[in-house]
Design an enzyme around this catalytic site. Structure first.
Site, PDB file in Angstrom:
ATOM      1  N   LYS A  13       0.919  -1.177  -0.035  1.00 35.65           N
ATOM      2  CA  LYS A  13      -0.181  -0.002  -0.070  1.00 35.65           C
ATOM      3  C   LYS A  13       0.866   1.116   0.026  1.00 35.65           C
ATOM      4  CE  LYS A  13      -2.161  -0.839   3.885  1.00 35.65           C
ATOM      5  NZ  LYS A  13      -1.657  -2.299   4.128  1.00 35.65           N
ATOM      6  N   ARG A  88      -9.502   0.903   9.154  1.00 36.06           N
ATOM      7  CA  ARG A  88      -8.920  -0.387   9.568  1.00 36.06           C
ATOM      8  C   ARG A  88     -10.021  -1.363  10.178  1.00 36.06           C
ATOM      9  NH1 ARG A  88      -3.336   0.470   8.850  1.00 36.06           N
ATOM     10  NH2 ARG A  88      -1.968  -1.144  10.040  1.00 36.06           N
ATOM     11  N   ARG A 127      11.758  -6.006   3.750  1.00 36.56           N
ATOM     12  CA  ARG A 127      11.633  -4.397   4.343  1.00 36.56           C
ATOM     13  C   ARG A 127      12.312  -3.904   5.419  1.00 36.56           C
ATOM     14  NH1 ARG A 127       5.728  -2.307   4.688  1.00 36.56           N
ATOM     15  NH2 ARG A 127       5.555  -3.053   6.935  1.00 36.56           N
ATOM     16  N   ARG A 136      11.220  -1.098  11.327  1.00 32.79           N
ATOM     17  CA  ARG A 136      10.299  -0.637  12.274  1.00 32.79           C
ATOM     18  C   ARG A 136      10.002  -1.712  13.511  1.00 32.79           C
ATOM     19  NH1 ARG A 136       5.316  -0.029   8.137  1.00 32.79           N
ATOM     20  NH2 ARG A 136       4.062  -1.005   9.862  1.00 32.79           N
ATOM     21  N   ARG A 147      -0.428  -8.760  13.636  1.00 33.52           N
ATOM     22  CA  ARG A 147      -0.931  -7.655  12.410  1.00 33.52           C
ATOM     23  C   ARG A 147      -1.871  -8.366  11.500  1.00 33.52           C
ATOM     24  NH1 ARG A 147       4.375  -5.319  10.716  1.00 33.52           N
ATOM     25  NH2 ARG A 147       3.412  -3.876   9.456  1.00 33.52           N
TER      26      ARG A 147
HETATM   27  P1  AMP Z   1       0.573   0.563   8.897  1.00 32.15           P
HETATM   28  O1  AMP Z   1       2.012   1.354   8.841  1.00 32.15           O
HETATM   29  O2  AMP Z   1      -0.386   0.985   8.338  1.00 32.15           O
HETATM   30  O3  AMP Z   1       1.236  -0.756   9.040  1.00 32.15           O
HETATM   31  O4  AMP Z   1       0.467   0.742  10.623  1.00 32.15           O
HETATM   32  C1  AMP Z   1       1.291   0.538  11.795  1.00 32.15           C
HETATM   33  C2  AMP Z   1       0.603   0.470  12.897  1.00 32.15           C
HETATM   34  O5  AMP Z   1       0.014   1.590  13.233  1.00 32.15           O
HETATM   35  C3  AMP Z   1      -0.645  -0.639  13.166  1.00 32.15           C
HETATM   36  O6  AMP Z   1      -0.192  -1.861  13.311  1.00 32.15           O
HETATM   37  C4  AMP Z   1      -1.483   0.185  14.113  1.00 32.15           C
HETATM   38  O7  AMP Z   1      -0.876   0.025  15.417  1.00 32.15           O
HETATM   39  C5  AMP Z   1      -1.170   1.660  13.932  1.00 32.15           C
HETATM   40  N1  AMP Z   1      -2.184   2.227  12.796  1.00 32.15           N
HETATM   41  C6  AMP Z   1      -2.214   2.619  11.739  1.00 32.15           C
HETATM   42  N2  AMP Z   1      -3.297   2.881  11.227  1.00 32.15           N
HETATM   43  C7  AMP Z   1      -4.275   2.739  11.912  1.00 32.15           C
HETATM   44  C8  AMP Z   1      -5.571   2.719  11.957  1.00 32.15           C
HETATM   45  N3  AMP Z   1      -6.322   3.105  10.921  1.00 32.15           N
HETATM   46  N4  AMP Z   1      -6.349   2.279  12.952  1.00 32.15           N
HETATM   47  C9  AMP Z   1      -6.004   1.680  13.870  1.00 32.15           C
HETATM   48  N5  AMP Z   1      -4.271   1.806  14.155  1.00 32.15           N
HETATM   49  C10 AMP Z   1      -3.476   2.042  13.227  1.00 32.15           C
END
Ligand code: AMP
Length: 191
Positions: A13, A88, A127, A136, A147
């Site tokens: 994404k 999400r 990554r 990360r 996740r």
């Molecule tokens: P991502 O970079 O999109 O994989 O997000 C990393 C982490 O940020 C996720 O595992 C959640 O802990 C938090 N996070 C990101 N976007 C959301 C969202 N829309 N709702 C809740 N938690 C989020």
């Protein structure tokens, strides 16, 4: 153009959103990036969400809904924006519908990036190696398993939610980056 990129962690994404930023001038609204910036800055919000993120759980809905609501009003969103990692879950999707309605904005399309899940572990491992400044905190096997479980339980139902709204399109996320990108641009040119 207002679109959502939907898909499990590691589906691409962020990579695809960045290409659309470069080529189309849309703004990338990544809640994950914004939350990581808050953690790095040590802000009050960052302190509140750090442990949740490290485990791979979802941070509270009101946190991300608030961030997005403010962010879509910024000038760089005028040409369009890509929601990357938001919504999400169903509560966030409903909050987004309401928010867009109130702002008199309309979602054009939701692109679901479909991937073979067994391959995501290798992708995330790659990554983690390539991330400038170190991996990360949630790019490890334990957090990724969680996740993915969270994705299945809470995020995957959005495929039906947007399918029912008639705005869902899918691309094959196992193709190479440029092919996925051109598939997405083709979808965007047709909406
Ligand atoms: P991502 O970079 O999109 O994989 O997000 C990393 C982490 O940020 C996720 O595992 C959640 O802990 C938090 N996070 C990101 N976007 C959301 C969202 N829309 N709702 C809740 N938690 C989020």
């Amino acid at each position: 153009m207002k679109l959502i990129l939907l898909g499990p962690p590691g589906a691409g994404k962020g990579t695809q959103a960045q290409k659309l930023v470069e080529e189309m001038g849309y703004a990338q609204l990544s809640t994950g990036d914004m939350l990581r910036a808050a953690v790095a800055a040590g802000s009050e919000m960052g302190l509140k969400v750090k442990d949740i993120m490290d485990r791979g759980d979802l941070v509270p809905d009101e946190v991300v809904v608030g961030i997005i609501s403010e962010r879509v009003d910024a000038a760089d969103c005028a040409k369009g924006f890509i929601l990357d990692g938001f919504p999400r879950n169903s509560a966030q999707a409903e909050a987004l519908d309401k928010m867009l309605d109130e702002k008199r904005l309309k979602l054009d399309v939701v692109v679901s990036i479909e991937v073979v899940e067994a391959d995501l572990f290798a992708r995330i491992e790659q990554r983690a190696k390539e991330t400038v400044g170190g991996p990360r905190a949630d790019d490890n096997v334990e957090a990724l398993k969680n996740r993915l479980q969270v994705y299945h339980e809470q995020t995957a139902p959005l495929i039906k939610y947007y399918g029912d709204q008639g705005v869902l399109k899918t691309v094959d996320g196992m193709a190479d980056i440029d092919t996925v990108s051109s598939d997405i641009k083709k979808i965007l040119s047709e909406v």
